[in-house]
Motif scaffolding. Structure first.
Motif, PDB file in Angstrom:
ATOM      1  N   LYS A   1      -3.536  -1.243  -5.408  1.00  0.00           N
ATOM      2  CA  LYS A   1      -3.895  -0.745  -4.075  1.00  0.00           C
ATOM      3  C   LYS A   1      -5.254  -1.293  -3.624  1.00  0.00           C
ATOM      4  O   LYS A   1      -5.431  -1.658  -2.459  1.00  0.00           O
ATOM      5  CB  LYS A   1      -3.910   0.784  -4.090  1.00  0.00           C
TER       6      LYS A   1
ATOM      7  N   SER B   1      -2.500   3.883   5.048  1.00  0.00           N
ATOM      8  CA  SER B   1      -1.999   4.604   3.875  1.00  0.00           C
ATOM      9  C   SER B   1      -0.965   5.632   4.313  1.00  0.00           C
ATOM     10  O   SER B   1      -0.894   6.006   5.497  1.00  0.00           O
ATOM     11  CB  SER B   1      -3.160   5.280   3.147  1.00  0.00           C
TER      12      SER B   1
ATOM     13  N   ILE C   1       0.833  -1.199   0.000  1.00  0.00           N
ATOM     14  CA  ILE C   1       0.000   0.000   0.000  1.00  0.00           C
ATOM     15  C   ILE C   1       0.869   1.250   0.000  1.00  0.00           C
ATOM     16  O   ILE C   1       0.580   2.244  -0.699  1.00  0.00           O
ATOM     17  CB  ILE C   1      -0.940  -0.028   1.217  1.00  0.00           C
TER      18      ILE C   1
END
Length: 883
Positions: A531, A869, A507
């Motif tokens: 992703k 993230s 990610i």
């Protein structure tokens, strides 16, 4: 009608004022006149005869019209109709029951012979109605008045009266009994009442004789030297004689009609309430047990208990004889005392004991055996009918697969072999019961004196001991299941942690690539696909963490009813049109403390599983209730934890879960669905969330009927808690904000939503501690790109060396939790020794609670769960430094 011997007075015939006998003479005179008129007219000239003939015809025509009119209104009756009533009238005339008809106004119009005999009259002139015949005591007058009142109101009524002395027509008797009834008669012109009087003296005498005989029989039974009682299948004592009542110290008025129940006089003797038998079977058992007197003292007794079964196999009330075996009741006192002690020893033993023959037929058994196996010894059928082979055996109480082993062991014990290993068996019937059985030879010779076979010895060849191991087996299964689930949970948690590190790198690098590509670039969509699939994998990892009870929960006090109501629309969309959703909320449901999002996940997962189990449609019931363990009946406590809990019950009408599948439903990646239609993590997630929230889950399923999941959450008792310190986002910690962002839940920010800060750049020195090189590298690049100075350390020991260098002032430490040599909590404790105010952010694939217990109470740090993230990392770092 009673018959009387001796000479009797001739009874008069019945009298009927309503009779209208025909006059034949008048009919002959009328016929003669008509013939004479016809002959006379034959001698008259035609011209003169015409008017006379017409006049005669007119006269006859008028007479005919009047006759028809009279017939229409009932003034005339045809002889044929009267003839049809002759048979009925003859029957009533000759009836032994006195009958009288009285018109409205009291006019007598009919009385048959029997009534005339009772009333003593012969004509209407001297005939008395019922009200004047039956006069005497006030009881008689009141009964006759009620009859007369019913006659006046056009109603039917009946009474039985005793006349002393009887009416004049009743002979020389001192008294007589009569049954008097009245009912209305439908007549076209005037209403009437039909009275009937029957002499029932002999009938009442027979009833009194039967009653006296019954009283004598009851008196004999009540004062017999043995006790007698009757018990219905529900356990109520429907009869007890006076002897047994005196032994037990009870008043007979309290016995019968459900006033006394079996547990009150024989605690633990539930073997006396038969549950079922063969159609038409009569079963007789003998029990030596202690009855309980009213004062609580025991009464040693021997019971001969007989129960008859109907054609449907249901038992009727018992017929039980009770022999008093207390001290002084028998002549052989030493033998009696020894037998009583032995009976108490056997019946009060928690071990089931019985003597059986080589085929397993039961000869004697104690109460524990009857409770465990449901069988007691039975007498042979009368007249020599039936045989031992027709009686049930102890093997009949076992499941099919265990019968052969017990039969083999019985044969060995009957032959005298003593070294027989115990046998583990499963019992038939509800409850999935089990037992451990020991067998040994009885040591009784098979022949009596004279070489003849001894029947009692043949029937008692083997002694059987059995111990109920149901609770032990269930506990062992629960412990084994819990150990297996813990082992699998540890494995799943370790796998999830390693996967989180891999997904964190994927990610992170995807975010770096997306930041360096425009949306119009050909590679942009490919990176987005990478992703998105990484996020899908992260969702599966979160489910694994939920199962292993290592996910981060944010418990809060919540209302179960409100949470389920908010889910109603979502559940209806998930279930579709074929499945009906039924929500039944309990009254005043207690609050619980749980993570609302995870609670909703539990309900959704169960609902989806229920929908898949009902492909043809059905009904899903979600029910809530408050449950208290101690206040719940014992039969309903199975699977229920102790204490106060809130029950959420999810029931479907689907296909059910087979027993071989039931043991695996909570294991991760186990599924019975087709490939591609299930991950096998739905129920394992439910199991982990419930357990991590302090709850309990219980499952009951019947194949072909449906499945019920019962979830018990502990009742939340509100306590006074200190107010939390204000945080960056209206009371939410940085870890809470990050966790909610990771779940896609908007964080609260006071009265209005807070928009993300557009500027993610910052300044400061950050020490990044991470043992995974790819994760450390991508996080370092992201923070450096935002203006931070990043110092990297591959372990806790390297981090301490960098801090001790003191060449740079460190503003923030971002550390992994699980690392070799020194983990995150140990690093934090070392940092607090010299830098108590240093800010720390822990990142981990495990739940925050998994390592918080290793830190001192009140330790201040922030938490960011993996995978996250780069945007979440930068936001959390900036907010923490700005505090």
């Amino acid at each position: 009608m009673a018959e009387f011997s001796g000479p009797t007075k001739a009874a008069p015939n019945a009298i009927d004022r309503s009779e209208r006998p025909g006059r034949v003479g008048l009919l002959l005179v009328l016929a003669g006149l008509l013939v004479g008129a016809a002959v006379g007219l034959s001698f008259v000239a035609n011209e003169q005869a015409q008017p006379l003939i017409l006049g005669l015809l007119a006269l006859l025509a008028m007479a005919g019209v009047f006759c028809l009119f009279a017939l229409a209104i009932g003034a005339l009756q045809l002889a044929g109709q009267t003839g049809r009533d002759d048979i009925t009238k003859a029957i009533v005339d000759a009836s032994p029951e006195g009958t009288i008809v009285v018109e409205e106004g009291g006019r007598l119009i009919y009385a048959n012979e029997a009534y005339l005999r009772i009333a003593g009259g012969e004509t209407f002139a001297n005939l008395r109605p019922v009200e004047r015949v039956f006069v005497g005591s006030p009881e008689v007058s009141e009964a006759v008045y009620r009859l007369a009142q019913a006659a006046r109101e056009g109603l039917g009524h009946g009474e039985e009266i005793r006349m002393a002395p009887p009416p004049d027509g009743a002979g020389d008797r001192a008294f007589a009994w009569y049954r008097i009834a009245v009912r209305p008669i439908d007549r076209p012109r005037r209403s009437a009442a039909l009275w009937s009087v029957s002499d029932i003296t002999h009938e009442r005498e027979r009833q009194e004789n039967v009653f006296q005989e019954l009283q004598h029989a009851i008196d004999y039974l009540d004062h017999a030297p043995a006790g007698f009682l009757s018990i219905d299948p529900a356990g109520s004592v429907v009869y007890m004689n006076a002897t047994l009542a005196a032994w037990l110290g009870y008043d007979l008025a309290t016995v019968g009609s459900g006033g006394l129940r079996l547990p009150e006089i024989a605690p633990g003797a539930d073997v006396l309430t038969a549950t079922g038998g063969l159609p038409g079977e009569v079963r007789t058992d003998r029990f030596d047990l202690d009855l309980r007197r009213r004062n609580g003292h025991p009464l040693p007794a021997r019971l001969y208990h007989r129960v008859a079964f109907g054609q449907d196999g249901r038992p009727g009330p018992s017929r039980t004889i009770v022999l008093n075996r207390s001290a002084g009741a028998e002549t052989d006192e030493p033998q009696r005392a020894a037998e009583v002690r032995l009976a108490r020893f056997l019946n009060n033993s928690p071990i089931a004991i019985a003597t059986v023959d080589h085929g397993g037929h039961i000869a004697r058994a104690n109460a524990s055996f009857a409770r465990l196996f449901g069988g007691t010894p039975r007498q042979a059928m009368p007249d020599g009918q039936g045989s031992l082979e027709a009686e049930p055996t102890v093997c009949d109480a076992l499941v099919e697969r265990d019968r052969a082993a017990l039969e083999t062991a019985l044969a060995k014990a009957a032959e005298g072999l003593a070294a027989i290993e115990p046998i583990e068996v499963m019992l038939t019937g509800p409850g999935n019961r089990s037992a451990r059985v020991w067998l040994s030879p009885a040591g009784v010779e098979g022949a009596a004196e004279g070489g003849r076979p001894d029947e009692s010895g043949d029937r008692e060849r083997v002694i059987l001991y059995a111990l109920d191991t149901t609770a032990q087996r269930q506990l062992e299964q629960q412990v084994a299941q819990a150990q297996k689930m813990d082992t699998v949970g540890q494995l799943a948690g370790g796998i999830a942690h390693d996967f989180n590190n891999v997904l964190q790198a994927i990610i992170g690098y995807s975010d770096l690539l997306l930041a360096s590509h425009r949306p119009t670039d050909p590679a942009f969509q490919d990176i987005m696909q990478i992703k998105q699939n990484a996020n899908r994998a992260a969702s599966l990892v979160r489910q694994l963490l939920a199962f292993s009870r290592r996910q981060t929960l944010r418990p809060e006090v919540m209302s179960v009813g409100e949470a389920l109501s908010d889910l109603t629309l979502l559940l209806k969309r998930l279930l579709g049109e074929r499945v009906d959703l039924d929500l039944k909320h309990g009254r005043e449901i207690w609050p619980i403390k749980a993570d609302v999002n995870q609670f909703e996940q539990v309900i959704v997962n169960l609902a989806v599983n229920a929908r898949d189990a009902m492909p043809e449609g059905g009904r899903l019931l979600i029910r809530t209730a408050n449950v208290v363990h101690d206040a719940t009946p014992a039969e309903a406590r199975l699977g229920m934890p102790a204490g106060d809990h809130v029950l959420i019950e999810v029931s479907d009408t689907g296909q059910g879960i087979p027993p071989d599948v039931m043991e695996k439903i909570f294991e991760p990646f186990f599924t019975t669905k087709e490939i591609g239609k299930g991950t096998g993590l739905g129920l394992s997630t439910v199991f982990g969330i419930v357990k991590q929230s302090g709850g309990t889950i219980d499952v009951r399923s019947t194949v072909g009927e449906g499945t019920t999941f019962r979830i018990y959450f502990p009742r939340h008792e509100p306590v006074a808690e200190p107010e939390p310190a204000p945080d960056l986002v209206a009371g939410n910690t940085t870890a809470e904000v990050a966790a909610k962002r990771l779940k896609g839940t908007p964080e609260l920010a006071g009265p209005s939503p807070r928009k993300p800060a557009p500027d993610h750049t910052g300044q400061g020195v950050i020490l990044l501690v991470e043992d995974e090189d790819p994760v450390r590298a991508v996080n370092s690049r992201a923070l450096s790109a935002r203006g931070y100075t990043v110092l990297e350390a591959a372990s806790g020991l390297d981090a301490l060396k960098i801090i001790e260098d003191k060449t740079q002032v460190i503003d923030l430490v971002v550390s992994d939790v699980v690392m070799p040599e020194m983990d995150g909590p140990t690093l934090l404790r070392e940092l607090r020794k010299h830098h108590p105010d240093l800010k720390v952010i822990f990142v981990s694939g495990y739940a925050e609670d998994a390592f918080r217990k290793n830190l001192p109470d009140g330790e201040d740090f922030n938490f960011l769960p993996k995978p996250f993230s780069l945007k979440q990392l930068v936001e959390t770092v900036k907010e923490t430094i700005a505090r």
